[in-house]
Design a protein around this motif. Structure first.
Motif, PDB file in Angstrom:
ATOM      1  N   MET A  87      60.920 -44.182 -52.389  1.00  0.00           N
ATOM      2  CA  MET A  87      59.500 -43.842 -52.348  1.00  0.00           C
ATOM      3  C   MET A  87      59.362 -42.770 -51.281  1.00  0.00           C
ATOM      4  SD  MET A  87      56.180 -46.358 -51.910  1.00  0.00           S
ATOM      5  CE  MET A  87      56.557 -47.520 -53.204  1.00  0.00           C
ATOM      6  N   SER A  88      58.460 -41.831 -51.472  1.00  0.00           N
ATOM      7  CA  SER A  88      58.321 -40.783 -50.466  1.00  0.00           C
ATOM      8  C   SER A  88      57.787 -41.442 -49.185  1.00  0.00           C
ATOM      9  CB  SER A  88      57.369 -39.689 -50.936  1.00  0.00           C
ATOM     10  OG  SER A  88      56.026 -40.111 -50.780  1.00  0.00           O
ATOM     11  N   PRO A  89      58.216 -40.949 -48.026  1.00  0.00           N
ATOM     12  CA  PRO A  89      57.747 -41.553 -46.777  1.00  0.00           C
ATOM     13  C   PRO A  89      56.221 -41.590 -46.702  1.00  0.00           C
ATOM     14  CG  PRO A  89      59.550 -40.019 -46.334  1.00  0.00           C
ATOM     15  CD  PRO A  89      59.220 -39.896 -47.793  1.00  0.00           C
ATOM     16  N   LYS A  90      55.582 -40.557 -47.220  1.00  0.00           N
ATOM     17  CA  LYS A  90      54.118 -40.491 -47.128  1.00  0.00           C
ATOM     18  C   LYS A  90      53.478 -41.604 -47.959  1.00  0.00           C
ATOM     19  CE  LYS A  90      50.381 -37.135 -47.848  1.00  0.00           C
ATOM     20  NZ  LYS A  90      49.791 -37.650 -49.097  1.00  0.00           N
ATOM     21  N   GLU A  91      53.911 -41.725 -49.204  1.00  0.00           N
ATOM     22  CA  GLU A  91      53.351 -42.747 -50.083  1.00  0.00           C
ATOM     23  C   GLU A  91      53.653 -44.151 -49.540  1.00  0.00           C
ATOM     24  OE1 GLU A  91      54.761 -42.431 -54.106  1.00  0.00           O
ATOM     25  OE2 GLU A  91      53.711 -44.286 -54.701  1.00  0.00           O
ATOM     26  N   ALA A  92      54.887 -44.324 -49.042  1.00  0.00           N
ATOM     27  CA  ALA A  92      55.290 -45.635 -48.522  1.00  0.00           C
ATOM     28  C   ALA A  92      54.418 -46.014 -47.322  1.00  0.00           C
ATOM     29  CB  ALA A  92      56.765 -45.596 -48.114  1.00  0.00           C
ATOM     30  N   LYS A  93      54.175 -45.059 -46.434  1.00  0.00           N
ATOM     31  CA  LYS A  93      53.365 -45.343 -45.242  1.00  0.00           C
ATOM     32  C   LYS A  93      51.936 -45.682 -45.629  1.00  0.00           C
ATOM     33  CE  LYS A  93      56.044 -44.203 -41.539  1.00  0.00           C
ATOM     34  NZ  LYS A  93      56.433 -42.908 -40.992  1.00  0.00           N
ATOM     35  N   GLU A  94      51.416 -44.995 -46.657  1.00  0.00           N
ATOM     36  CA  GLU A  94      50.050 -45.289 -47.103  1.00  0.00           C
ATOM     37  C   GLU A  94      49.966 -46.724 -47.609  1.00  0.00           C
ATOM     38  OE1 GLU A  94      48.934 -40.722 -48.314  1.00  0.00           O
ATOM     39  OE2 GLU A  94      49.122 -42.218 -49.933  1.00  0.00           O
ATOM     40  N   ARG A  95      50.955 -47.089 -48.421  1.00  0.00           N
ATOM     41  CA  ARG A  95      50.973 -48.438 -48.999  1.00  0.00           C
ATOM     42  C   ARG A  95      51.110 -49.490 -47.884  1.00  0.00           C
ATOM     43  NH1 ARG A  95      51.319 -51.674 -53.103  1.00  0.00           N
ATOM     44  NH2 ARG A  95      52.941 -53.263 -53.214  1.00  0.00           N
ATOM     45  N   LEU A  96      52.032 -49.222 -46.955  1.00  0.00           N
ATOM     46  CA  LEU A  96      52.289 -50.184 -45.883  1.00  0.00           C
ATOM     47  C   LEU A  96      51.104 -50.290 -44.926  1.00  0.00           C
ATOM     48  CD1 LEU A  96      55.989 -49.252 -45.212  1.00  0.00           C
ATOM     49  CD2 LEU A  96      55.174 -51.533 -45.845  1.00  0.00           C
ATOM     50  N   THR A  97      50.456 -49.156 -44.660  1.00  0.00           N
ATOM     51  CA  THR A  97      49.299 -49.169 -43.759  1.00  0.00           C
ATOM     52  C   THR A  97      48.207 -50.027 -44.376  1.00  0.00           C
ATOM     53  OG1 THR A  97      49.904 -46.986 -42.964  1.00  0.00           O
ATOM     54  CG2 THR A  97      47.649 -47.695 -42.535  1.00  0.00           C
ATOM     55  N   HIS A  98      48.023 -49.843 -45.679  1.00  0.00           N
ATOM     56  CA  HIS A  98      47.027 -50.640 -46.397  1.00  0.00           C
ATOM     57  C   HIS A  98      47.381 -52.135 -46.310  1.00  0.00           C
ATOM     58  CE1 HIS A  98      44.298 -51.907 -49.511  1.00  0.00           C
ATOM     59  NE2 HIS A  98      45.312 -52.432 -50.181  1.00  0.00           N
ATOM     60  N   LEU A  99      48.645 -52.469 -46.561  1.00  0.00           N
ATOM     61  CA  LEU A  99      49.073 -53.879 -46.544  1.00  0.00           C
ATOM     62  C   LEU A  99      49.041 -54.478 -45.141  1.00  0.00           C
ATOM     63  CD1 LEU A  99      52.201 -53.796 -48.931  1.00  0.00           C
ATOM     64  CD2 LEU A  99      49.973 -54.838 -49.405  1.00  0.00           C
ATOM     65  N   SER A 100      49.232 -53.624 -44.124  1.00  0.00           N
ATOM     66  CA  SER A 100      49.380 -54.134 -42.757  1.00  0.00           C
ATOM     67  C   SER A 100      48.071 -54.154 -41.982  1.00  0.00           C
ATOM     68  CB  SER A 100      50.391 -53.275 -41.989  1.00  0.00           C
ATOM     69  OG  SER A 100      51.589 -53.179 -42.712  1.00  0.00           O
ATOM     70  N   ASP A 101      47.062 -53.480 -42.505  1.00  0.00           N
ATOM     71  CA  ASP A 101      45.791 -53.379 -41.784  1.00  0.00           C
ATOM     72  C   ASP A 101      45.194 -54.784 -41.618  1.00  0.00           C
ATOM     73  OD1 ASP A 101      43.490 -52.609 -40.583  1.00  0.00           O
ATOM     74  OD2 ASP A 101      42.772 -51.333 -42.222  1.00  0.00           O
ATOM     75  N   GLY A 102      45.174 -55.258 -40.392  1.00  0.00           N
ATOM     76  CA  GLY A 102      44.600 -56.576 -40.114  1.00  0.00           C
ATOM     77  C   GLY A 102      45.469 -57.747 -40.557  1.00  0.00           C
ATOM     78  N   CYS A 103      46.735 -57.491 -40.905  1.00  0.00           N
ATOM     79  CA  CYS A 103      47.570 -58.563 -41.479  1.00  0.00           C
ATOM     80  C   CYS A 103      47.896 -59.658 -40.455  1.00  0.00           C
ATOM     81  CB  CYS A 103      48.856 -58.000 -42.085  1.00  0.00           C
ATOM     82  SG  CYS A 103      49.989 -57.319 -40.865  1.00  0.00           S
ATOM     83  N   MET A 104      47.725 -59.381 -39.160  1.00  0.00           N
ATOM     84  CA  MET A 104      48.045 -60.408 -38.153  1.00  0.00           C
ATOM     85  C   MET A 104      46.772 -61.015 -37.555  1.00  0.00           C
ATOM     86  SD  MET A 104      51.452 -58.930 -36.245  1.00  0.00           S
ATOM     87  CE  MET A 104      52.843 -58.270 -37.183  1.00  0.00           C
TER      88      MET A 104
END
Ligand code: GTP
Ligand code: SPV
Ligand code: MN
Length: 589
Positions: free
Chosen positions: A95-112
């Motif tokens: 996955m392109s680093p940009k797309e991966a970071k977008e997906r991960l940022t979305h998944l990680s926002d407030g995850c803790m």
């Protein structure tokens, strides 16, 4: 002024929004405090993250039951996010680093939110080793924090190593909501970063292991001229007290841990354990290959582990020395609070709870312990631990062994002619799949060097890198292949395996020392029966001959399979592999 580590951790906290941040010091006392929290505060599917086991029979042991969908590595959710897609090869999801970071940022926002963020400073490798790497992992579950304490050298000395540099490998881990739909394990080799959300399982969550010490490290090794391999490291002591060091690469759940701490069936021989899963190999000033184990613990397969198959592991698990021991997804005898799994010694207890905590009678047709249930235990508890384990330089390697799980065709042991042939032998390995990864089991797949799921870049480039390493070695190790798993017409293993594998290792050492000759087959050099010590073995002689015979017709089909598979890497295959392929094809006709 904040250090680079503090800045990185703060940035992750701004995203994940934990209720609190705990910087771990890696002490044993802290591990027990985390266990208490996991037993009292944290819940997973209604039960606590840890529950104590019977400490009379299993000292310091705790049970962890994972989320039911989170029991193995998920290779289809594992990505290499390199700016150059071609560098990752057909062997990796990209996955392109940009797309991966977008997906991960979305998944990680407030995850803790509502949770604690644990900051774990740890070293892969001995802190004094020139080959060691400093790492920081954050996680939001005590199970991972305690596991990392067992599996790595964790402590504030890591921060002293890093100081204000940004020379550390970063790992972001959150269990998220455990949903497989929101699970991904992303690697950013250009940034020394692993970002994993949605799983608490070993290889997906203990980021120092497969993610960093293999996928990220293999890329570093490629750039810097060394190798990160899915290999055990062991010392074999002969009757004269001479120790020969070898490594062996076998795919997941194919016998590495068992080999690393084998109790020799041959009198006079002894195995010394250095590592059971990962080896970092560097070229020494003497032109030899030197190996260190970057890990500090075993994350081993429970089913099949017994006093008969692996007495040293049972001793390790029962030893009351260092650190707690974790059992994940094994069955439980609720009466005695002892762990249980298929293959453990003694009668099956009358009443058991399955790995999911439900009453189990055996009538269900499923196993009580999950087939990929595991234990996590400190390597320092191992009674066969080599005195070289902590040597910062590592140990010099005289032989490397590649293996796989093959019911047919592949001989018990084969020796390569030279380095290039040996690398080819590793590249052409196939193995029947196991429950260590999600998906169908028992299907033959090509698994070059047991690294298919773990090489962080194009396998064609990886083969070339191996060839180049060979050119730089003036005293290269000999390369062998083994197969403990040939079956008879009833599907039973022909070779008794385990401690009896010492007979094969002895032949390997005899070959290194030029004490015996060998017989040519299309697959490579195999032992003459009279050169194997078979005293006391129950396998009939004609069966033994079978184990050392390569069927011509079957081999032809194998050659086709290998050729077709390696085609995938075509444009990046080194010419030496092409040459070997041509030679093998010609020889099989
Ligand atoms: P990972 O931790 O997944 O990398 O696995 P591993 O390669 O360390 O495998 P391990 O030693 O845990 O063995 C996996 C399974 O293979 C266990 O169920 C063992 O009992 C079985 N096994 C190991 N060695 C032998 C052997 O020599 N013969 C046979 N028949 N089975 C073996
Ligand atoms: C393997 O699957 O090869 C293991 C277990 O050693 S895991 O840590 O999950 O990768
Ligand atoms: Mn492994």
């Amino acid at each position: 002024m904040a250090t680079a580590v503090e800045e990185w951790v703060e940035a992750q906290a701004r995203l994940a929004k934990p209720d609190r941040i705990v910087w771990c010091d890696g002490s044993e006392g802290e591990a027990y405090r985390l266990l208490e929290i996991g037993m009292e505060e944290e819940k997973l599917e209604g039960h606590p993250v840890f529950s104590p086991l019977n400490h009379k029979s299993w000292p310091k042991a705790y049970l962890h039951r994972s989320h039911p969908t989170d029991v193995a590595r998920t290779e289809h959710l594992t990505f290499i996010c390199h700016s150059d897609r071609a560098a990752t090869g057909p062997n990796n999801n990209w996955m392109s680093p940009k797309e991966a970071k977008e997906r991960l940022t979305h998944l990680s926002d407030g995850c803790m939110r509502g949770r604690t963020m644990y900051v774990l400073p740890y070293m892969m490798g001995h802190p004094e080793s020139p080959y060691a790497r400093a790492c920081i992992q954050i996680t939001d579950i005590t199970y991972v924090a305690v596991s990392m304490r067992i599996m790595t050298r964790m402590g504030t000395f890591t921060l002293d190593k890093i100081r204000n540099s940004s020379n550390f490998v970063k790992g972001f881990h959150s269990v998220g909501d455990f949903s497989p739909d929101r699970r991904c394990i992303m690697h950013f080799p250009e940034e020394n970063l692993v970002w994993s959300v949605g799983s608490g399982y070993g290889g997906n969550a203990l980021l120092g292991k497969k993610c960093i010490s293999l996928r990220i490290a293999s890329w570093q090794g490629y750039k810097q001229g060394w190798l990160a391999e899915h290999m055990v490291i062991l010392g074999i002591e002969d009757s004269k007290g001479h120790v020969t060091y070898v490594t062996a690469a076998l795919p997941s759940a194919c016998g590495k841990t068992n080999l690393a701490m084998m109790e020799s069936a041959l009198p006079g021989y002894k195995i010394w354990t250095i590592g059971d899963d990962i080896a970092w190999l560097n070229i020494g000033p003497d032109g030899r290959l030197w190996a260190i184990n970057p890990e500090a613990g075993f994350f081993g397969v429970a089913p099949g582990t017994s006093d008969k198959t692996n007495p040293n592991m049972i001793k390790t698990l029962k030893r009351d020395l260092f650190n707690p021991t974790l059992f994940t997804n094994v069955a439980l005898n609720p009466g005695t609070r002892e762990p249980w799994w298929e293959g453990l010694d003694g009668p099956t207890p009358e009443y058991l709870e399955s790995w999911q905590g439900r009453p189990w009678t055996g009538a269900e047709g499923t196993a009580a312990a999950h087939p990929n249930s595991r234990f996590t235990v400190s390597i320092t508890n191992c009674p066969t631990l080599s005195k070289e384990y902590d040597n910062p330089q590592g140990v010099p390697i005289s032989a490397m062994i590649f293996g796989g799980r093959r019911a047919q065709l592949i001989p018990l042991v084969t020796e390569s002619h030279d380095w290039a042939h040996g690398v080819f032998m590793g590249a052409r390995m196939g193995s029947e799949t196991t429950s260590a990864a999600a998906g169908q089991t028992g299907v033959l797949r090509r698994d070059p060097m047991a690294m298919l799921p773990f090489c962080g870049y194009h396998l064609g480039d990886y083969f070339r890198h191996w060839m180049n390493i060979g050119h730089r070695l003036t005293r290269p190790p000999k390369i062998f292949s083994v197969n403990w798993f040939r079956t008879d017409e009833n599907g039973r293993f022909i070779w008794p395996g385990f401690g009896e594998n010492m007979r094969v290792l002895k032949w390997v050492i005899d070959r290194i020392n030029g004490r015996v000759s060998a017989r040519e087959t299309p697959a490579g050099l195999v032992p003459r029966l009279e050169d194997l010590n078979l005293e006391g073995i129950t396998v009939p002689k004609d069966r033994m001959e079978d184990l050392l015979t390569v069927d011509k017709e079957e081999w032809k089909a194998e050659v086709e399979g290998i050729r077709e598979y390696l085609q995938k890497y075509k444009r990046r295959l080194p010419f030496e592999i092409d040459e070997q392929l041509r030679k093998m094809t010609a020889d099989s006709e």
